[in-house]
Design a protein around this motif. Structure first.
Motif, PDB file in Angstrom:
ATOM      1  N   LEU A 167       0.825  -1.207   0.000  1.00  0.00           N
ATOM      2  CA  LEU A 167       0.000   0.000   0.000  1.00  0.00           C
ATOM      3  C   LEU A 167       0.863   1.261   0.000  1.00  0.00           C
ATOM      4  O   LEU A 167       0.589   2.220  -0.734  1.00  0.00           O
ATOM      5  CB  LEU A 167      -0.927   0.004   1.218  1.00  0.00           C
ATOM      6  N   PHE A 168       1.915   1.242   0.812  1.00  0.00           N
ATOM      7  CA  PHE A 168       2.795   2.408   0.890  1.00  0.00           C
ATOM      8  C   PHE A 168       3.530   2.609  -0.432  1.00  0.00           C
ATOM      9  O   PHE A 168       3.634   3.734  -0.940  1.00  0.00           O
ATOM     10  CB  PHE A 168       3.782   2.226   2.039  1.00  0.00           C
ATOM     11  N   GLY A 169       4.058   1.529  -1.000  1.00  0.00           N
ATOM     12  CA  GLY A 169       4.811   1.650  -2.244  1.00  0.00           C
ATOM     13  C   GLY A 169       3.949   2.090  -3.417  1.00  0.00           C
ATOM     14  O   GLY A 169       4.349   2.955  -4.208  1.00  0.00           O
ATOM     15  N   THR A 170       2.750   1.532  -3.542  1.00  0.00           N
ATOM     16  CA  THR A 170       1.873   1.935  -4.643  1.00  0.00           C
ATOM     17  C   THR A 170       1.389   3.370  -4.469  1.00  0.00           C
ATOM     18  O   THR A 170       1.178   4.077  -5.461  1.00  0.00           O
ATOM     19  CB  THR A 170       0.670   0.990  -4.728  1.00  0.00           C
ATOM     20  N   SER A 171       1.243   3.822  -3.233  1.00  0.00           N
ATOM     21  CA  SER A 171       0.864   5.223  -3.021  1.00  0.00           C
ATOM     22  C   SER A 171       1.979   6.164  -3.471  1.00  0.00           C
ATOM     23  O   SER A 171       1.723   7.205  -4.097  1.00  0.00           O
ATOM     24  CB  SER A 171       0.535   5.459  -1.545  1.00  0.00           C
ATOM     25  N   ARG A 183      -4.572  11.418  -9.473  1.00  0.00           N
ATOM     26  CA  ARG A 183      -5.558  12.022  -8.589  1.00  0.00           C
ATOM     27  C   ARG A 183      -5.735  11.155  -7.341  1.00  0.00           C
ATOM     28  O   ARG A 183      -5.697   9.928  -7.407  1.00  0.00           O
ATOM     29  CB  ARG A 183      -6.886  12.169  -9.331  1.00  0.00           C
ATOM     30  N   TYR A 184      -5.901  11.805  -6.196  1.00  0.00           N
ATOM     31  CA  TYR A 184      -6.126  11.172  -4.892  1.00  0.00           C
ATOM     32  C   TYR A 184      -4.895  10.429  -4.366  1.00  0.00           C
ATOM     33  O   TYR A 184      -5.005   9.638  -3.433  1.00  0.00           O
ATOM     34  CB  TYR A 184      -7.316  10.200  -4.911  1.00  0.00           C
ATOM     35  N   SER A 185      -3.733  10.631  -4.955  1.00  0.00           N
ATOM     36  CA  SER A 185      -2.548   9.907  -4.485  1.00  0.00           C
ATOM     37  C   SER A 185      -2.097  10.401  -3.107  1.00  0.00           C
ATOM     38  O   SER A 185      -1.631   9.605  -2.288  1.00  0.00           O
ATOM     39  CB  SER A 185      -1.416  10.051  -5.497  1.00  0.00           C
ATOM     40  N   LYS A 186      -2.257  11.690  -2.818  1.00  0.00           N
ATOM     41  CA  LYS A 186      -1.823  12.213  -1.521  1.00  0.00           C
ATOM     42  C   LYS A 186      -2.646  11.667  -0.356  1.00  0.00           C
ATOM     43  O   LYS A 186      -2.081  11.203   0.642  1.00  0.00           O
ATOM     44  CB  LYS A 186      -1.855  13.735  -1.546  1.00  0.00           C
ATOM     45  N   PRO A 187      -3.989  11.691  -0.413  1.00  0.00           N
ATOM     46  CA  PRO A 187      -4.731  11.087   0.706  1.00  0.00           C
ATOM     47  C   PRO A 187      -4.487   9.590   0.839  1.00  0.00           C
ATOM     48  O   PRO A 187      -4.462   9.061   1.956  1.00  0.00           O
ATOM     49  CB  PRO A 187      -6.198  11.400   0.379  1.00  0.00           C
ATOM     50  N   LEU A 188      -4.293   8.884  -0.273  1.00  0.00           N
ATOM     51  CA  LEU A 188      -3.994   7.454  -0.182  1.00  0.00           C
ATOM     52  C   LEU A 188      -2.646   7.220   0.486  1.00  0.00           C
ATOM     53  O   LEU A 188      -2.488   6.270   1.278  1.00  0.00           O
ATOM     54  CB  LEU A 188      -4.014   6.836  -1.575  1.00  0.00           C
ATOM     55  N   LEU A 189      -1.664   8.056   0.181  1.00  0.00           N
ATOM     56  CA  LEU A 189      -0.364   7.929   0.827  1.00  0.00           C
ATOM     57  C   LEU A 189      -0.487   8.197   2.327  1.00  0.00           C
ATOM     58  O   LEU A 189       0.121   7.500   3.147  1.00  0.00           O
ATOM     59  CB  LEU A 189       0.634   8.897   0.190  1.00  0.00           C
ATOM     60  N   ALA A 190      -1.287   9.190   2.709  1.00  0.00           N
ATOM     61  CA  ALA A 190      -1.494   9.474   4.130  1.00  0.00           C
ATOM     62  C   ALA A 190      -2.149   8.284   4.827  1.00  0.00           C
ATOM     63  O   ALA A 190      -1.749   7.892   5.930  1.00  0.00           O
ATOM     64  CB  ALA A 190      -2.349  10.729   4.287  1.00  0.00           C
ATOM     65  N   GLY A 191      -3.156   7.692   4.190  1.00  0.00           N
ATOM     66  CA  GLY A 191      -3.795   6.519   4.785  1.00  0.00           C
ATOM     67  C   GLY A 191      -2.847   5.337   4.904  1.00  0.00           C
ATOM     68  O   GLY A 191      -2.871   4.606   5.897  1.00  0.00           O
ATOM     69  N   SER A 192      -1.999   5.141   3.914  1.00  0.00           N
ATOM     70  CA  SER A 192      -1.021   4.053   3.985  1.00  0.00           C
ATOM     71  C   SER A 192      -0.024   4.286   5.120  1.00  0.00           C
ATOM     72  O   SER A 192       0.385   3.336   5.801  1.00  0.00           O
ATOM     73  CB  SER A 192      -0.285   3.931   2.650  1.00  0.00           C
TER      74      SER A 192
END
Length: 424
Positions: A278-282, A291-300
């Motif tokens: 999850l962290f690497g794909t973010s 799009r939405y990569s920053k919130p996904l990275l925060a969640g990871s």
């Protein structure tokens, strides 16, 4: 009451501890069974847990709430049997999970436990201890919070299903509904306990829901980030295999703790692999500017920190909320649900704007078509009038060239009313 429990193999009754040394002193949750970390020992059988609390001289009322125990037990307080669960008709069966008693100076708590086939055996989660009012209040608040979280997760799942059926956008509504259902299953044990739902099915559903959250997160992130198939498919297959292994694990007979320990280590490794994925794909999505990569990275990052805290703080036991991974799963669920609904609103708004522009364009096309028909009619009438005018001028020229003045005057008198009645 997490730490300081004496552990004895076999069944030991109150009064039988004199002159006997415990196998070890442990904190609850340190071992998954009665094997005490020995891979060759039998994780099942029977054992006795004992702890002694020193209180004030004044006699007071206390409450003891036993959480999930695998799978049959008797509870003794100061030599008195106060609970007997799964032992037939012998001893009192609890009306709820609370045992209320009066004591002064010293409280001896003895729990005799039997188990034959569960993944966990004995006392894994510590009981709650305190005044009846405090323990009851915490139990009610925990039930309220978990019930609200489950209800909200089910509502989000229902809305996702309806949105997927209604709008048919290419969005992972199905995976988001699966995430909500798995989150609900992994956190619903206090609700099931409060409703009196017992049985071996609930622990199994709880574990499947717990690891189903990982699978749903992999599905959603892969769809949102648009990952390549060579990266997306192996992760999904691995997550599905883990859930299937949890489902079939109770069917495999186990005579030693080694296979269960290995299975637990594999599950722990899978959690770290999922967090790293999850962290690497973010990060990959962030570098590509998706799009939405920053919130996904925060969640990871939240999820990875939760796994780290779960390892660094083994004595942590939740009072009202869930464990670190459960809280992180809830954060990711609401984060991804927010992304999905924001994306749905955005797509719906764009679709509505396109529909409005389409309707306006249709009105324009209709107006242009009407104008074109009028222009064609105007051109047709103009051509007819030009043809008639040419014919008249030719005839007038003929009369002038031949000198037929009377016929010319008669012809002009004939056509004058037609010309005056025509278009200007």
């Amino acid at each position: 009451l997490v730490d300081g429990w004496e552990f004895y193999r076999g069944t030991v009754f109150p009064g039988g501890f004199a002159g006997r040394q415990p196998e070890t002193t442990l904190y609850l949750g340190r071992y998954g069974g009665f094997d005490l970390g020995d891979p060759r020992a039998d994780p099942h059988g029977s054992a006795t847990y004992r702890t002694v609390l020193v209180t004030g001289q004044e006699e007071r009322q206390y409450a003891l709430e036993l959480t999930q125990i695998y799978s049959r037990w008797r509870l003794w307080v100061n030599g008195k049997l106060v609970q007997s669960v799964g032992m037939g008709e012998e001893g009192p069966a609890p009306q709820d999970s609370l045992a209320v008693f009066s004591a002064a100076d010293r409280i001896e708590i003895v729990v005799q436990v039997w188990d034959d086939s569960h993944f966990y055996s004995g006392m894994v989660y510590p009981p709650a201890f305190g005044s009846p009012q405090a323990v009851g209040r915490v139990s009610a608040l925990r039930l309220l919070l978990h019930g609200a979280a489950c209800a909200l997760a089910l509502l989000i799942a229902l809305l996702c299903v309806l949105a997927g059926l209604r709008y048919r956008f290419r969005r992972p509504y199905g995976a988001l509904a699966l995430l909500c259902l798995c989150f609900c299953g992994s956190t619903a044990w206090p609700v099931a306990q409060g409703l009196g739902w017992q049985g071996d099915l609930w622990p199994l559903l709880e574990r499947v829901g717990y690891y189903g959250v990982f699978l749903a997160l992999l599905l959603i992130q892969g769809r949102v980030c648009g990952l390549p198939k060579r990266v997306f498919y192996p992760a999904v297959v691995l997550g599905g295999a883990v859930c299937a292994a949890i489902l079939i694990q109770p069917l495999a007979p186990v005579g030693a703790a080694g296979p269960l320990m290995l299975f637990a280590e594999l599950l722990g490794g899978y959690k770290w692999i999922a967090a790293a994925w999850l962290f690497g794909t973010s990060l990959w999505a962030l570098r590509r500017g998706l799009r939405y990569s920053k919130p996904l990275l925060a969640g990871s990052c939240v999820f990875a920190c939760a796994l780290a805290l779960d390892k660094l703080l083994p004595l942590h036991e939740p009072i009202l909320l869930g464990w670190f991974v459960e809280i992180a799963g809830g954060v990711l669920m609401f984060l991804i649900a927010g992304i999905a609904w924001y994306d749905t609103v955005r797509v719906y708004r764009e679709s509505s704007e396109l529909q409005r522009q389409k309707a306006l364009q249709e009105v324009r096309m209709e107006a242009w078509g009407r104008q074109a028909r009028l222009q064609r009619e105007y051109v047709r009438r103009t051509r007819e009038q030009l043809h008639e005018s040419r014919h008249r001028l030719t005839l007038i020229r003929h009369y002038l060239e031949t000198g037929e003045r009377e016929r010319l005057l008669a012809y002009l008198e004939e056509i004058t009313p037609q010309v005056s009645q025509g278009a200007p």
